[in-house]
Motif scaffolding. Sequence first.
Motif, PDB file in Angstrom:
ATOM      1  N   GLU A 193      28.413  65.920  72.088  1.00 42.19           N
ATOM      2  CA  GLU A 193      27.537  65.101  72.921  1.00 42.19           C
ATOM      3  C   GLU A 193      27.761  65.374  74.407  1.00 42.19           C
ATOM      4  O   GLU A 193      26.827  65.294  75.220  1.00 42.19           O
ATOM      5  N   ALA A 194      28.988  65.734  74.751  1.00 44.67           N
ATOM      6  CA  ALA A 194      29.267  66.083  76.149  1.00 44.67           C
ATOM      7  C   ALA A 194      28.560  67.384  76.530  1.00 44.67           C
ATOM      8  O   ALA A 194      27.976  67.505  77.617  1.00 44.67           O
TER       9      ALA A 194
ATOM     10  N   SER B 243      24.811  66.760  76.901  1.00 41.41           N
ATOM     11  CA  SER B 243      24.499  66.074  78.164  1.00 41.41           C
ATOM     12  C   SER B 243      24.671  66.991  79.371  1.00 41.41           C
ATOM     13  O   SER B 243      23.933  66.880  80.367  1.00 41.41           O
ATOM     14  N   LYS B 244      25.616  67.914  79.244  1.00 37.18           N
ATOM     15  CA  LYS B 244      25.962  68.724  80.416  1.00 37.18           C
ATOM     16  C   LYS B 244      25.126  69.983  80.534  1.00 37.18           C
ATOM     17  O   LYS B 244      24.735  70.400  81.642  1.00 37.18           O
TER      18      LYS B 244
ATOM     19  N   GLN C 173      21.179  71.395  74.935  1.00 33.17           N
ATOM     20  CA  GLN C 173      20.177  70.366  74.595  1.00 33.17           C
ATOM     21  C   GLN C 173      18.960  71.006  73.937  1.00 33.17           C
ATOM     22  O   GLN C 173      18.422  70.512  72.939  1.00 33.17           O
TER      23      GLN C 173
ATOM     24  N   GLN D  44      14.532  70.950  81.090  1.00 28.23           N
ATOM     25  CA  GLN D  44      15.443  69.810  81.176  1.00 28.23           C
ATOM     26  C   GLN D  44      14.872  68.663  80.351  1.00 28.23           C
ATOM     27  O   GLN D  44      13.795  68.164  80.619  1.00 28.23           O
TER      28      GLN D  44
ATOM     29  N   LYS E 132      15.916  64.917  78.149  1.00 27.44           N
ATOM     30  CA  LYS E 132      16.903  63.857  78.029  1.00 27.44           C
ATOM     31  C   LYS E 132      17.549  63.937  76.651  1.00 27.44           C
ATOM     32  O   LYS E 132      16.886  64.241  75.680  1.00 27.44           O
ATOM     33  N   PRO E 133      18.807  63.665  76.594  1.00 29.44           N
ATOM     34  CA  PRO E 133      19.489  63.704  75.291  1.00 29.44           C
ATOM     35  C   PRO E 133      18.862  62.717  74.306  1.00 29.44           C
ATOM     36  O   PRO E 133      18.489  61.615  74.696  1.00 29.44           O
ATOM     37  N   ARG E 134      18.761  63.180  73.054  1.00 31.99           N
ATOM     38  CA  ARG E 134      18.214  62.301  72.017  1.00 31.99           C
ATOM     39  C   ARG E 134      19.256  62.164  70.909  1.00 31.99           C
ATOM     40  O   ARG E 134      19.077  62.595  69.790  1.00 31.99           O
ATOM     41  N   ILE E 135      20.374  61.596  71.327  1.00 27.23           N
ATOM     42  CA  ILE E 135      21.514  61.478  70.417  1.00 27.23           C
ATOM     43  C   ILE E 135      21.150  60.639  69.206  1.00 27.23           C
ATOM     44  O   ILE E 135      21.537  60.918  68.084  1.00 27.23           O
TER      45      ILE E 135
END
Length: 262
Positions: free
Chosen positions: A31-32, A35-36, A41, A81, A83-86
């Motif tokens: 997850e890091a 995000s980074k 992603q 770019q 957004k994360p979709r965890i």
Amino acid sequence: MNEEVTTFLNSGLLDKYLIGATTFNETEEVEAYISKYPEVQNAYDTLQHNLEIVAKSNAVEAPKRILETILNELDDAPVVQLKPRIRDRKWYKLSVAASVAALIFAGTSYLFYNQNQKLNKENQVVVEEIFDLRGDIEMNNKKLDEVMAQFKRLNDPETYKYIMQGNDRAKNLKTVAYINPKEKTSMIDVVSLPQLPEEKCYQIWADLQGKMVSLGILTETDRQLKRIPFTENANGLNITIEPRGGNTVASLENTVAEISLR
């Protein structure tokens, strides 16, 4: 794409993360990276999309070399770019669970169907056995009725018992005749019959006013109560030795047993 990102994508952690197989520390690491790094992603979104299609079609394996194909595409595709979709991973897990549940349901249904077919066959066998058993019971009841009727005749006060024993030509011969003039029935019980040559047999006769009337042939198989024709006003019974198959005229010179009914 930098070397760190490439190493991470080649490690397989992203694949494990998609199917919920990562440990707590591995989950935090993935997850890091998501995000980074936009590249991670983008790879995650692509993998998730492809695997969702696989899950919806009830597939159990992801397409082979999918990560390698995605990496080749990432080298040429512009970085977007996102957004994360965890949380989308939870939806994927539910899809996989639903697919597995559907497969289990289908397998269970097939198992129950086979068991039902087997039970139907077993039930049919049981029904046939019950039908045969009923037939046997009816036959046994019929035989029992016949035996009871015979005993009833034997115990009838009007039934007379006559013992016929062999002479010197057949010392071991012994038969018992039961005659009921009122009911007009005759029965004979062969107790013992000395063995004869194959070309000979024993034959029983009724003496009707000097005329001998055949009542049948006696054999070892007659060692049970057997009905014979009733001859009214018979003076006696004779057993003779005759040619195999019986004779039409009694060979009185070959008489081995006789009794008077008068």
